[in-house]
Design an enzyme around this catalytic site. Structure first.
Site, PDB file in Angstrom:
ATOM      1  N   CYS A 156       0.727  -1.242  -0.095  1.00 35.12           N
ATOM      2  CA  CYS A 156      -0.058   0.015   0.078  1.00 35.12           C
ATOM      3  C   CYS A 156       1.004   1.376  -0.012  1.00 35.12           C
ATOM      4  O   CYS A 156       0.302   2.305  -0.044  1.00 35.12           O
ATOM      5  CB  CYS A 156      -0.942   0.035   1.261  1.00 35.12           C
ATOM      6  N   HIS A 289      -2.521   7.603   6.488  1.00 37.09           N
ATOM      7  CA  HIS A 289      -2.945   6.291   5.903  1.00 37.09           C
ATOM      8  C   HIS A 289      -4.311   5.946   6.237  1.00 37.09           C
ATOM      9  O   HIS A 289      -4.949   5.498   5.377  1.00 37.09           O
ATOM     10  CB  HIS A 289      -1.747   5.415   6.253  1.00 37.09           C
ATOM     11  N   HIS A 326      -9.545   2.433   0.336  1.00 36.11           N
ATOM     12  CA  HIS A 326      -8.472   2.238   0.249  1.00 36.11           C
ATOM     13  C   HIS A 326      -8.080   1.622  -1.224  1.00 36.11           C
ATOM     14  O   HIS A 326      -8.520   0.768  -1.643  1.00 36.11           O
ATOM     15  CB  HIS A 326      -7.985   1.009   1.146  1.00 36.11           C
TER      16      HIS A 326
END
Length: 397
Positions: A156, A289, A326
């Site tokens: 990620c 994040h 996400h």
């Protein structure tokens, strides 16, 4: 930064996304790209691809061969290229981050091979276009330039790592201009994988909420036209913002779990600020994040608290995953562009669905649309395998 383009579940292009992120709009809906009936979670941040792709040098045959991820990348790339005012160059590096590329093509290849093993129709094309460098080569062909194509697949943090690597190329003088960013498309294999880990929430995610219960997946692409400040000034470019710092650290703690004290996350933020020559007191906003998983948010909150010190009490923080989910390998790149929008527009992106902030957060989480001039923003991207990356941006005046 001379140009930036993106496509997210909020829409295609800078303006519609800026409006959506500024308002804290959520763009989740029932999954329609594949059958999610066997999954615990049935929502995601899906993109509506434009009916017509933007004009480029790709032929009609090449355009037909583009799958979902390649089409998203082309849309974002065209906007960044158009904004930049760049002309083709024989040596223009491309640095892209992704976790799955065109994984849907590999998925389709396997299904056809199992269902009708004697049928070879479309299989060679699937093999060719499922290779992640293919999308980078398509960008080169689309805009008429040549250059090395580098693909970073670092979970990620991929999109942030790609931008950071591109920045290092320009900063070191190895390149004057770099086309960089990240992309990832939803596919059943990825969705089912995260669902099997019980990482997905059945309802839209709520990063840093005391009652958060998992992440929401989305898809998207963002491309940035990065060039040296001297070069941009000489040609009179419309500079969107500056990248002034990058830090990357690996904690080698666990494949899927972050270090509980956020040591590597802290080190990444510290390294990025050291490169930028700014202190936490000079940072006006942090795009976290913030995946909305119990462990990630607690770890990141601890890291931000330690990094910011006394500044944490008044430091605005939010996770824009609350609106679009996400985006995996695209997350860091899209969130970088969100920071550029906030710096240029003078606002903070809110999490409007947040109900009660986790007590672990010493910092205020932005919960309502807020107009505020910000000069420096920091963006965090933390991934599986302990990959941690932070980028620092400065408003151009």
């Amino acid at each position: 930064m001379a140009g930036a383009g993106l496509i997210t579940p909020l829409g295609a292009g800078w303006d519609v996304n800026a409006d959506g992120f500024r308002a804290g709009t959520a763009a989740f809906r029932p999954v329609s790209l594949f059958d999610a009936s066997r999954q615990r979670t049935k929502i995601a941040g899906e993109i509506d691809l434009p009916a017509m792709l933007p004009p480029t040098r790709l032929t009609a045959k090449q355009l037909r061969r583009l799958n979902r991820a390649g089409r998203m990348l082309l849309v974002a790339g065209h906007e960044a290229w158009t904004q930049s005012g760049w002309e083709p160059d024989e040596h223009l590096p491309v640095v892209l981050g992704t976790t799955s590329g065109e994984m849907a093509l590999g998925q389709d290849y396997l299904r056809q091979a199992l269902d009708t093993p004697r049928c070879r129709q479309r299989q060679p094309t699937r093999v060719a276009y499922s290779q992640v460098q293919r999308q980078g080569l398509d960008l080169c062909e689309a805009f008429g330039f040549q250059g090395p194509v580098t693909i970073i697949a670092n979970a990620c943090a991929s999109g942030a790592n790609a931008i950071g690597h591109a920045w290092e190329l320009v900063r070191s003088g190895r390149a004057t201009r770099v086309l960089t960013g990240g992309y990832d498309a939803l596919c059943h294999l990825t969705f089912a994988g995260f669902d099997s880990l019980q990482a997905l929430a059945p309802t839209p995610c709520r990063p840093f909420d005391a009652q958060r219960n998992g992440l929401s997946l989305g898809e998207g692409a963002a491309v940035l036209a990065l060039e040296s400040l001297d070069h941009a000034r000489r040609r009179g470019a419309d500079i969107r913002a500056e990248i002034i710092g990058y830090g990357a650290v690996t904690d080698v703690h666990h494949l899927t779990q972050p270090h509980p004290e956020g040591n590597a996350a802290l080190a990444a933020m510290t390294a990025a600020c050291a490169a930028a020559r700014v202190t936490p007191e000079q940072v006006d906003y942090v795009n976290a994040h913030g995946t909305a998983t119990p462990q990630n948010d607690a770890t990141e909150a601890a890291a931000i608290n330690r990094w910011a010190g006394s500044r944490a009490d008044s430091l605005p923080v939010s996770s824009t995953k609350a609106g679009i989910g996400h985006l995996l390998g695209a997350a860091g790149a899209v969130e970088a562009v969100v920071c550029l929008m906030a710096l240029r527009g003078g606002w903070l992106p809110p999490e409007t669905a947040l109900e009660k902030t986790d007590p672990a957060c010493r910092f205020p989480v932005v919960q309502a649309p807020t107009d505020q001039r910000i000069n420096v923003a920091l963006s965090n991207s933390f991934g599986f395998g302990g990959a941690n990356a932070s980028l620092v941006f400065r408003r151009w005046s």
